[in-house]
Design an enzyme around this catalytic site. Structure first.
Site, PDB file in Angstrom:
ATOM      1  CG  PHE A 155      -0.370   0.440   2.510  1.00 58.91           C
ATOM      2  CD1 PHE A 155      -0.583   1.727   2.983  1.00 58.91           C
ATOM      3  CD2 PHE A 155       0.374  -0.434   3.282  1.00 58.91           C
ATOM      4  CE1 PHE A 155      -0.065   2.133   4.198  1.00 58.91           C
ATOM      5  CE2 PHE A 155       0.879  -0.043   4.498  1.00 58.91           C
ATOM      6  CZ  PHE A 155       0.675   1.254   4.964  1.00 58.91           C
ATOM      7  CE  LYS A 156       3.621   1.519   4.888  1.00 65.30           C
ATOM      8  NZ  LYS A 156       4.871   1.259   5.572  1.00 65.30           N
TER       9      LYS A 156
END
Length: 460
Positions: free
Chosen positions: A110-111
């Site tokens: 998700f980063k």
């Protein structure tokens, strides 16, 4: 839009200044002076937008004075062009359970949603100023590789990433250390993620060093990261509700550093119909203990099968504390000083009650995590990574919740295989990593050692 420090020790700054400053010079974290309020008509309209279109609408009120709308459109389009799913962050429905997949970027975590944007934003601002930037960050697993992929090969940027030696998954380590671009510098520290985070904050608070070497932040202390993450809360709500403003949504967020769930809190403050935010932790439960008791106190970091959450000091917690304490920077500063000196802080009972009105918290054991991976796979055929499994398990009492899937299960193959007997098929971005050449320095978890290494490296 101007930005202020949680500790009140700086004059308000612009968006560009906030991005380049990272950590405020008074040691606090930067926040917008106010949140734009989104009315019901706009919410309904946003529900039908593509992710790219929505990202522009959500971000523009926060950046408009510094970046033109067309520049923002170009930034957003460039940032998400490398994502492999046309929706960027799709919602997958598994009966009543809904999974918000955030792992379709270049490092399968998700980063990427925030760091692809931040890397391009840094590039734009540096081209304008003609300056250079030395990024310093610490990672518990995914931030490092996502940050590296966001800025690798950029001429005006060097990046130094600290990770705890032996405390990230093998694939997470190789994602970082096999990037051999000249501007990428990986450092394995002989300590924990919290040690790395402490070193980063110490060097950012060394104002002479920060200024001389133009330090920049990619950890979620950088406001631009939070801003990019706000977008997928609005996007998921639109997909689940169909634009019905009377349809509130509960989100379950596996979190260690409080950044991802704080983005949900920002969305709520802007007017998104969020009913509850489920704060899901593993056995490193400082955040869930705070929600349930009002006491924020450190403990020992325990290695787990969800290593990106093996954290005891959550750097974004101070941002939430600022709002919980009625935007009183003196109160926040006093509490953080107490935390630094005593290893704990406590908020009054009426504040704990306020926390519980929005947040529900649960700490999930290793056994429960593996059981959830197995149960979901047996019932639906869907494979959860261990972090997402923590979020799904925490949401068991909330049917219909949207659970954030923070990483592709192939990044944690051993834990998945132990739970269900098979590993997830890796996406192309993860294939062949273990055979590639790697480069990494191993150093003591000491700020002076890291500082000397950075100076020596940049002098060459």
């Amino acid at each position: 839009m101007r930005y202020v420090s949680t500790r009140g020790g700086i004059e308000p700054v612009s968006f560009s200044q906030a991005v380049m400053m990272g950590l405020a010079t008074d040691g606090g974290l930067l926040l917008p002076e106010s949140f734009p309020q989104i009315d019901e008509a706009t919410l309904k309209q946003w529900a039908g937008l593509s992710f790219i279109e929505l990202a522009v609408e959500v971000m523009y009120p926060f950046v408009g004075e510094d970046i033109s709308r067309q520049e923002l459109v170009d930034l957003v389009e460039r940032s998400y062009a490398s994502f492999t799913h046309p929706e960027v962050t799709p919602v997958v429905e598994l009966g009543p359970l809904k999974i918000l997949e955030l792992f379709h970027g270049p490092t399968a975590a998700f980063k990427d949603v925030a760091l692809q944007f931040l890397g391009n934003l840094f590039e734009l601002l540096l081209e304008r100023s003609g300056g250079r930037l030395n990024i310093l960050g610490a990672t518990s697993g995914d931030t490092g590789s996502a940050a590296i992929y966001g800025v690798r090969g950029q001429e005006r940027i060097d990046i130094f990433i600290l990770h705890p030696k032996g405390r990230v998954s093998p694939i997470q380590e190789r994602q970082m250390t096999t990037v051999l671009d000249a501007n990428v510098h990986n450092i394995a520290i002989t300590g924990t993620f919290d040690d790395g985070q402490r070193i980063v904050k110490a060097l950012f608070n060394d104002l002479e060093f920060k200024s001389e070497y133009t330090l920049g932040a990619v950890n979620s202390i950088n406001w631009a990261r939070i801003l990019a993450q706000v977008v997928y809360y609005f996007y998921a709500w639109g997909r689940v509700s169909g634009g019905d403003v009377n349809h509130p949504v509960t989100f379950s967020v596996p979190t260690g550093n409080f950044g991802d769930i704080f983005a949900g809190y920002v969305a709520k403050r802007m007017g998104l119909p969020i009913e509850r935010l489920i704060l899901a932790t593993n056995r490193n439960d400082i955040l869930s203990r705070f929600v349930n008791s009002g006491v924020y106190s450190t403990g020992t970091v325990h290695p787990t099968i969800s290593p990106s959450m093996d954290i005891q000091i959550s750097s974004n917690f101070e941002r939430y504390l600022y709002y919980l304490m009625d935007e009183n920077p003196a109160a926040v500063k006093a509490l953080m000083e107490q935390m630094n000196s005593e290893g704990r802080l406590e908020v009054p009972e009426e504040k704990r009650v306020e926390v519980n009105r929005l947040f529900y918290a649960a700490a999930v054991s290793e056994e429960e995590t593996q059981s959830q991976i197995r149960e979901t796979y047996e019932q639906t055929g869907y494979i959860l990574d261990p972090h997402t499994a923590v979020g799904v398990h925490a949401a068991r009492a909330f049917p219909g919740a949207v659970c954030l899937a923070t990483a592709h299960p192939a990044k944690f193959g051993a834990a998945v295989k132990e739970a269900i007997g098979v590993e997830s098929e890796p996406p192309p971005s993860l294939q062949g990593l273990m055979e590639k050449e790697a480069r990494c320095a191993v150093l003591d978890a000491d700020a002076a050692v890291i500082k000397a290494y950075m100076k020596s490296t940049l002098a060459n």
